[in-house]
Structures are given as C-alpha cells and as structure tokens.
Design a protein around this motif. Sequence first.
Motif, PDB file in Angstrom:
ATOM      1  N   VAL A  13      97.324 127.092  -4.684  1.00 46.07           N
ATOM      2  CA  VAL A  13      97.903 128.200  -3.924  1.00 46.07           C
ATOM      3  C   VAL A  13      97.325 128.234  -2.506  1.00 46.07           C
ATOM      4  CG1 VAL A  13      98.036 130.711  -3.749  1.00 46.07           C
ATOM      5  CG2 VAL A  13      98.385 129.603  -5.950  1.00 46.07           C
ATOM      6  N   ALA A  14      96.014 128.043  -2.398  1.00 47.22           N
ATOM      7  CA  ALA A  14      95.373 128.045  -1.083  1.00 47.22           C
ATOM      8  C   ALA A  14      95.880 126.888  -0.225  1.00 47.22           C
ATOM      9  CB  ALA A  14      93.852 127.964  -1.238  1.00 47.22           C
ATOM     10  N   ALA A  15      96.080 125.728  -0.841  1.00 46.77           N
ATOM     11  CA  ALA A  15      96.566 124.564  -0.099  1.00 46.77           C
ATOM     12  C   ALA A  15      97.951 124.823   0.479  1.00 46.77           C
ATOM     13  CB  ALA A  15      96.585 123.333  -0.994  1.00 46.77           C
ATOM     14  N   LYS A  16      98.807 125.476  -0.310  1.00 47.57           N
ATOM     15  CA  LYS A  16     100.163 125.759   0.162  1.00 47.57           C
ATOM     16  C   LYS A  16     100.154 126.693   1.369  1.00 47.57           C
ATOM     17  CE  LYS A  16     102.425 124.941  -4.267  1.00 47.57           C
ATOM     18  NZ  LYS A  16     103.147 125.553  -5.413  1.00 47.57           N
ATOM     19  N   ALA A  17      99.156 127.563   1.463  1.00 46.87           N
ATOM     20  CA  ALA A  17      99.055 128.466   2.610  1.00 46.87           C
ATOM     21  C   ALA A  17      98.778 127.709   3.898  1.00 46.87           C
ATOM     22  CB  ALA A  17      97.951 129.493   2.373  1.00 46.87           C
ATOM     23  N   LEU A  18      98.246 126.503   3.774  1.00 50.81           N
ATOM     24  CA  LEU A  18      97.899 125.705   4.940  1.00 50.81           C
ATOM     25  C   LEU A  18      99.006 124.735   5.344  1.00 50.81           C
ATOM     26  CD1 LEU A  18      94.316 124.931   3.688  1.00 50.81           C
ATOM     27  CD2 LEU A  18      94.781 126.195   5.768  1.00 50.81           C
ATOM     28  N   ASP A  37      99.104 114.902   4.960  1.00 50.05           N
ATOM     29  CA  ASP A  37      99.311 115.031   6.401  1.00 50.05           C
ATOM     30  C   ASP A  37      99.824 116.420   6.767  1.00 50.05           C
ATOM     31  OD1 ASP A  37      98.437 112.483   6.930  1.00 50.05           O
ATOM     32  OD2 ASP A  37     100.444 111.596   6.837  1.00 50.05           O
ATOM     33  N   ARG A  38     100.763 116.933   5.960  1.00 49.21           N
ATOM     34  CA  ARG A  38     101.299 118.260   6.261  1.00 49.21           C
ATOM     35  C   ARG A  38     100.248 119.344   6.049  1.00 49.21           C
ATOM     36  NH1 ARG A  38     105.151 120.303   3.305  1.00 49.21           N
ATOM     37  NH2 ARG A  38     105.079 118.856   1.545  1.00 49.21           N
ATOM     38  N   LEU A  39      99.358 119.117   5.099  1.00 44.47           N
ATOM     39  CA  LEU A  39      98.268 120.066   4.865  1.00 44.47           C
ATOM     40  C   LEU A  39      97.365 120.148   6.094  1.00 44.47           C
ATOM     41  CD1 LEU A  39      96.880 121.896   2.719  1.00 44.47           C
ATOM     42  CD2 LEU A  39      95.523 119.912   2.085  1.00 44.47           C
ATOM     43  N   ARG A  40      96.975 118.985   6.614  1.00 38.91           N
ATOM     44  CA  ARG A  40      96.145 118.956   7.815  1.00 38.91           C
ATOM     45  C   ARG A  40      96.889 119.566   9.010  1.00 38.91           C
ATOM     46  NH1 ARG A  40      94.661 114.587   4.747  1.00 38.91           N
ATOM     47  NH2 ARG A  40      92.439 114.057   4.679  1.00 38.91           N
ATOM     48  N   GLU A  41      98.182 119.259   9.107  1.00 37.46           N
ATOM     49  CA  GLU A  41      98.970 119.776  10.219  1.00 37.46           C
ATOM     50  C   GLU A  41      99.044 121.304  10.192  1.00 37.46           C
ATOM     51  OE1 GLU A  41     102.645 117.741   9.793  1.00 37.46           O
ATOM     52  OE2 GLU A  41     101.797 115.785  10.354  1.00 37.46           O
ATOM     53  N   ALA A  72      93.803 131.483   5.028  1.00 36.86           N
ATOM     54  CA  ALA A  72      93.775 130.537   3.905  1.00 36.86           C
ATOM     55  C   ALA A  72      93.581 131.253   2.579  1.00 36.86           C
ATOM     56  CB  ALA A  72      92.661 129.511   4.112  1.00 36.86           C
ATOM     57  N   GLY A  73      92.877 132.385   2.603  1.00 32.57           N
ATOM     58  CA  GLY A  73      92.606 133.124   1.380  1.00 32.57           C
ATOM     59  C   GLY A  73      93.615 134.201   1.071  1.00 32.57           C
ATOM     60  N   GLY A  74      94.711 134.242   1.803  1.00 31.67           N
ATOM     61  CA  GLY A  74      95.753 135.217   1.537  1.00 31.67           C
ATOM     62  C   GLY A  74      95.343 136.644   1.785  1.00 31.67           C
ATOM     63  N   ALA A  86      89.058 130.550  -3.181  1.00 34.56           N
ATOM     64  CA  ALA A  86      89.805 129.291  -3.165  1.00 34.56           C
ATOM     65  C   ALA A  86      90.196 128.919  -1.744  1.00 34.56           C
ATOM     66  CB  ALA A  86      91.058 129.409  -4.040  1.00 34.56           C
ATOM     67  N   GLY A  87      90.598 129.913  -0.959  1.00 33.61           N
ATOM     68  CA  GLY A  87      90.935 129.651   0.442  1.00 33.61           C
ATOM     69  C   GLY A  87      89.736 129.129   1.213  1.00 33.61           C
ATOM     70  N   LEU A  88      88.566 129.718   0.965  1.00 36.12           N
ATOM     71  CA  LEU A  88      87.346 129.252   1.621  1.00 36.12           C
ATOM     72  C   LEU A  88      87.043 127.808   1.236  1.00 36.12           C
ATOM     73  CD1 LEU A  88      84.702 129.636   3.224  1.00 36.12           C
ATOM     74  CD2 LEU A  88      83.688 130.591   1.137  1.00 36.12           C
ATOM     75  N   CYS A  89      87.207 127.469  -0.049  1.00 38.73           N
ATOM     76  CA  CYS A  89      86.932 126.098  -0.500  1.00 38.73           C
ATOM     77  C   CYS A  89      87.854 125.095   0.183  1.00 38.73           C
ATOM     78  CB  CYS A  89      87.088 126.011  -2.014  1.00 38.73           C
ATOM     79  SG  CYS A  89      85.859 126.948  -2.945  1.00 38.73           S
ATOM     80  N   MET A  90      89.139 125.418   0.247  1.00 33.16           N
ATOM     81  CA  MET A  90      90.095 124.496   0.858  1.00 33.16           C
ATOM     82  C   MET A  90      89.846 124.394   2.361  1.00 33.16           C
ATOM     83  SD  MET A  90      92.434 122.342   0.115  1.00 33.16           S
ATOM     84  CE  MET A  90      92.841 122.804  -1.574  1.00 33.16           C
ATOM     85  N   LEU A  91      89.556 125.512   3.001  1.00 40.07           N
ATOM     86  CA  LEU A  91      89.269 125.503   4.432  1.00 40.07           C
ATOM     87  C   LEU A  91      88.015 124.674   4.725  1.00 40.07           C
ATOM     88  CD1 LEU A  91      89.734 126.469   7.324  1.00 40.07           C
ATOM     89  CD2 LEU A  91      88.559 128.598   6.738  1.00 40.07           C
TER      90      LEU A  91
END
Length: 269
Positions: free
Chosen positions: A143-148, A208-212, A239-241, A252-257
């Motif tokens: 879910v966090a990844a999709k936010a990015l 690539d889209r995640l990084r973008e 990132a954490g909604g 989760a947002g913090l971890c992905m960030l």
Amino acid sequence: MTFEMQQVPTPKNSSQAPARNYSKTTLKLLFGLSGNQCAHPDCHEPIISSATEYSDVKVIGQIAHIYAHSDGGPRSKTGLTPAERDAASNLLLLCPTHHVKVDVQHETYPAAMLLDWKERHEKKFSGKVTRAITDVGYAELEVAAKALLTTRTPPDAPSLKQIPPKDKISKNGLGPSIELLLTMGAAKSHECEEVIRKAAQLDPQFPDRLREGFVQRYAKLRSEGYTGDELFLQLNEWAGGGEGVEKPRGAAGLCMLTHLFILCDVFEK
C-alpha cells in the motif's frame, strides 16, 4: 487532540522576533518521540496531562528552542532561517519549569547540552515506532509503495545514483530525529526490496515508476519551499497516508521511504 502550546514570555529585547511556525508534521514527530515526558534527563513530568473528573486532557508541556528563535534570544545562532529555527531538529519538549530554567539560565544550558538531551530522550522513547515497524507486513508495504507511484517523470529529475546515506543526511541538513527515523525504517529494507521485486515480475516498469513517484513528490515539495527535516517529514506524511509513524500504515510508509532514500539519489548530494 490539538496541540496548543504554552510559550515562555518573549524577552523585552526580542519584541521583534518572528512568529513561531510549527507545522503539523513537526508537532507529530516531537510528540511521537517524547514518551509524554519532559526531555530533561532528571525530570519525569508529563507533557500531556490526563483528563480528570472536572477537566479535559491538556497539553502542559512547552516547545523549547535549542538555538534561539531570534538573534537576541538565549543560545542565539546567527544565519539560521525561520524554517531552520522552527524545524524539529531545533526543538524539544520540556515541562514549564525546565523550559523557563534552560532559557533564563542559558549559560548553564548550552545548545550542545540540549542537543544531547534531545538525542538521548528520543532514542529512549522510540519503542512505540519500533514496535509498529516490527508489525509491518507485505500488505502494508505494498500500500505504501502504491502511494509513491506516478506515470510520468518530472522535468529535470535528479540522478538515481546511490550515495552513502550518512553523506546524504549531512548534506541535506537532516537532524538527529530524522536520522533516528531512518535507522528504524531501514529495519524493513529487505522486505521492501522483496515487495518491489515481486511487483516487477508482473509489471517490469514498477521499480522505475516507484522511484519516479518519489522524485516527483520531492520536486513538488522543493518547489513549495520545503527543505531539510520538514521536507523529509512531508514526504513521510505522504508515503504513510497521513498516519503517524507509530501506526502500521504510517510505519510502512516510513520503511518504504527509507528504502528509497537509501537507493535513489533524490535528496541533494
């Protein structure tokens, strides 16, 4: 609960001091890492007083500046911008007694001492965030990844070359509170990598889209004037909604960030 902070009266010689401007993300971080306790090493007074039969819950702690909020204040440091003065890295929560004491006897309480208090205090009370990160699973990370994610690359996107995290932290003026968050978030880096790898099997462009998405949000915040700690906190909030880092979605947002912070060179180098 809203954070309505009581302040030490403004000294007469600093009547022209700029107004204090604490963002919601800064306040969330300060309170989240406070342990509901004054940051003075020998004090156990609460920052938030519980509700009673006759009164609602109240914030009784006060925000203290490590380096003064104005050039004429205690522990003044010239050259700081208003944003730097009110950044999380320059603030700590104290009970009213110790806030007054460290300011009126500022010679006894230099900035280096208060910075040490802050670092030790926040490490001591980071357990709630650590527990939330421990509970984070693949579902929350997805879910966090999709936010990015985004579908287009922003103009003049920075290089995605990897550089040492310590160098990036220093270059961008990120304080000890943010470094602590990055250290905790890095605990799930392996799981973040696994989520990205599995997603790429179905969608080869996913990494690539995640990084973008990360780059695009960073560029937007920079264009709005955010820098340093507040820039990172705004990215983390997104990132954490909008959830706090002590909750599974926010953790989760913090971890992905953190994973993307380490992997791609979005912040200044």
